[in-house]
Design a protein around this motif. Sequence first.
Motif, PDB file in Angstrom:
ATOM      1  N   ASP A 159      43.659  37.367  60.793  1.00  8.03           N
ATOM      2  CA  ASP A 159      43.020  38.450  60.027  1.00  8.03           C
ATOM      3  C   ASP A 159      43.841  38.795  58.784  1.00  8.03           C
ATOM      4  O   ASP A 159      43.273  39.061  57.713  1.00  8.03           O
ATOM      5  CB  ASP A 159      42.853  39.686  60.908  1.00  8.03           C
ATOM      6  N   LEU A 160      45.161  38.826  58.934  1.00  8.46           N
ATOM      7  CA  LEU A 160      46.021  39.106  57.787  1.00  8.46           C
ATOM      8  C   LEU A 160      45.850  38.042  56.709  1.00  8.46           C
ATOM      9  O   LEU A 160      45.735  38.350  55.519  1.00  8.46           O
ATOM     10  CB  LEU A 160      47.486  39.165  58.231  1.00  8.46           C
ATOM     11  N   ALA A 161      45.837  36.793  57.137  1.00  5.72           N
ATOM     12  CA  ALA A 161      45.677  35.697  56.179  1.00  5.72           C
ATOM     13  C   ALA A 161      44.324  35.768  55.483  1.00  5.72           C
ATOM     14  O   ALA A 161      44.221  35.562  54.264  1.00  5.72           O
ATOM     15  CB  ALA A 161      45.848  34.358  56.893  1.00  5.72           C
ATOM     16  N   ASP A 162      43.262  36.089  56.248  1.00  2.00           N
ATOM     17  CA  ASP A 162      41.919  36.199  55.666  1.00  2.00           C
ATOM     18  C   ASP A 162      41.842  37.329  54.649  1.00  2.00           C
ATOM     19  O   ASP A 162      41.072  37.260  53.681  1.00  2.00           O
ATOM     20  CB  ASP A 162      40.880  36.431  56.765  1.00  2.00           C
ATOM     21  N   ALA A 163      42.666  38.376  54.874  1.00  9.18           N
ATOM     22  CA  ALA A 163      42.668  39.524  53.970  1.00  9.18           C
ATOM     23  C   ALA A 163      43.594  39.315  52.776  1.00  9.18           C
ATOM     24  O   ALA A 163      43.746  40.214  51.940  1.00  9.18           O
ATOM     25  CB  ALA A 163      43.069  40.783  54.728  1.00  9.18           C
ATOM     26  N   GLY A 164      44.220  38.141  52.701  1.00  5.39           N
ATOM     27  CA  GLY A 164      45.104  37.848  51.584  1.00  5.39           C
ATOM     28  C   GLY A 164      46.530  38.310  51.755  1.00  5.39           C
ATOM     29  O   GLY A 164      47.317  38.285  50.802  1.00  5.39           O
ATOM     30  N   SER A 165      46.903  38.732  52.959  1.00  5.67           N
ATOM     31  CA  SER A 165      48.269  39.172  53.222  1.00  5.67           C
ATOM     32  C   SER A 165      49.093  38.024  53.785  1.00  5.67           C
ATOM     33  O   SER A 165      48.559  37.126  54.448  1.00  5.67           O
ATOM     34  CB  SER A 165      48.281  40.343  54.214  1.00  5.67           C
ATOM     35  N   ASP A 166      50.381  38.072  53.545  1.00  4.94           N
ATOM     36  CA  ASP A 166      51.295  37.056  54.056  1.00  4.94           C
ATOM     37  C   ASP A 166      51.855  37.503  55.402  1.00  4.94           C
ATOM     38  O   ASP A 166      52.608  38.486  55.462  1.00  4.94           O
ATOM     39  CB  ASP A 166      52.435  36.840  53.058  1.00  4.94           C
ATOM     40  N   PRO A 167      51.497  36.847  56.501  1.00  2.00           N
ATOM     41  CA  PRO A 167      51.991  37.259  57.820  1.00  2.00           C
ATOM     42  C   PRO A 167      53.516  37.260  57.916  1.00  2.00           C
ATOM     43  O   PRO A 167      54.092  38.073  58.644  1.00  2.00           O
ATOM     44  CB  PRO A 167      51.382  36.221  58.766  1.00  2.00           C
ATOM     45  N   LEU A 168      54.182  36.381  57.171  1.00  6.38           N
ATOM     46  CA  LEU A 168      55.648  36.353  57.195  1.00  6.38           C
ATOM     47  C   LEU A 168      56.206  37.633  56.604  1.00  6.38           C
ATOM     48  O   LEU A 168      57.131  38.244  57.161  1.00  6.38           O
ATOM     49  CB  LEU A 168      56.166  35.142  56.418  1.00  6.38           C
TER      50      LEU A 168
END
Length: 408
Positions: A43-52
């Motif tokens: 979900d984070l990746a889909d929202a454009g956020s970097d999970p790292l």
Amino acid sequence: MRSGRALALLELGYVWLNHRNPASKTWGLAHRSKLLWEQLVADLADAGSDPLSAIGWQNTGSLLVANSVEEARGLQAHVGAMATAGVDAEFLTASELQKIEPSLKVGHEGGAAFVPGDSQIDAALAVEFFRKRNLAYRVEGRYMELFDSPVEELYRSSADGSIEVVQTSRHKLRSREAVIVAAGAWSPNILTRAAQEWRLPLIPPVKPRKGHLLVLEGLPSLKINHGLMEFEYTANYTTAHSTQCSQPEDVSTPSLVTDPTVISHDSFRVAMTASTDKSGRLLLGSSREFSGFSTAHHYEAIEGILSRASEYFPALKDISVEDVLEKQTIRTGLRPYAFGGVPLVGPVPGVERLMLATGHEGSGLCMALGTAEMLVTRLLGKETVFDVDPYLPASRLCHSQTNAQTLA
């Protein structure tokens, strides 16, 4: 609700299945939690956020390692059980292991169980991530932070006996749906007084178990590509202790002799864990020690961690405890250890609207999302996707007279 005591936060959370037995009681919660973490990352990746950046997520894969023929055979059997449970796992010989982890030495007879899908998170980042999300609900009156205001009393309704009010040192909070006691090793303290007044078995058989984590920098000769743990560490997840409240010694003074790990001393145990954080620092563990609520550094435990790690990583042999104490970072924390090795999650019998979530020991971060889901589905009257019976507090709680002094 927190107890108000400070706790040094360990930096790394293993979101692993490799060190778990698919036949164990904790498998369902760990497996479900891992799936929920992976969904959050997606979900984070889909929202454009970097999970790292957001939670320190690293899909490092995990290596459960052994340096003897006997343990290597055990790992092969473990890999078979993992594969049967649907986990992508493979056994690596010593020579195969050398190719992907050149700094690691297990001897010619050793090997490793490799699970490429295991990951790790940064504890501090993950906590801050969820805290910021929760703050968005503050404007709606659905979230409040009360730091330095420990719980002092729980009050029941005179009408139906359900939890009605939580009294802290500064506030009086009214309960609408439920009160969830999720204070880690301090959870028994919160319930002790209520158990005495209500004459009910409310005390979870949970004790603080101190752990050390060494955070080492400036080691260019040592590089780790995966999360690593020695096979013997898994004994901490499979050893069962009695939870019979009729035997106070099982609740207040657990037997260290029946808790096997690699290095055995009078007051602590050590087994090798190693990984790197997102900044490239080497994180070495791990010790387990029953020493009350003390978070003071234990010289012998630090020495034991270095000694054990150097058996697997020769580049560490020249580092002394004095070097670590002087130049490096040492973190300690108190794990909430539940006797029997299974967390207590769910409603407290005999008191409506009172729920418990504690006893996860070193797996609190890994199991956090599954634990939250269990509690929410219970409150909403929905079905869970795995068997929750092993985690329910019913029949596992103790009367305060066997716990009040030792857990206070």
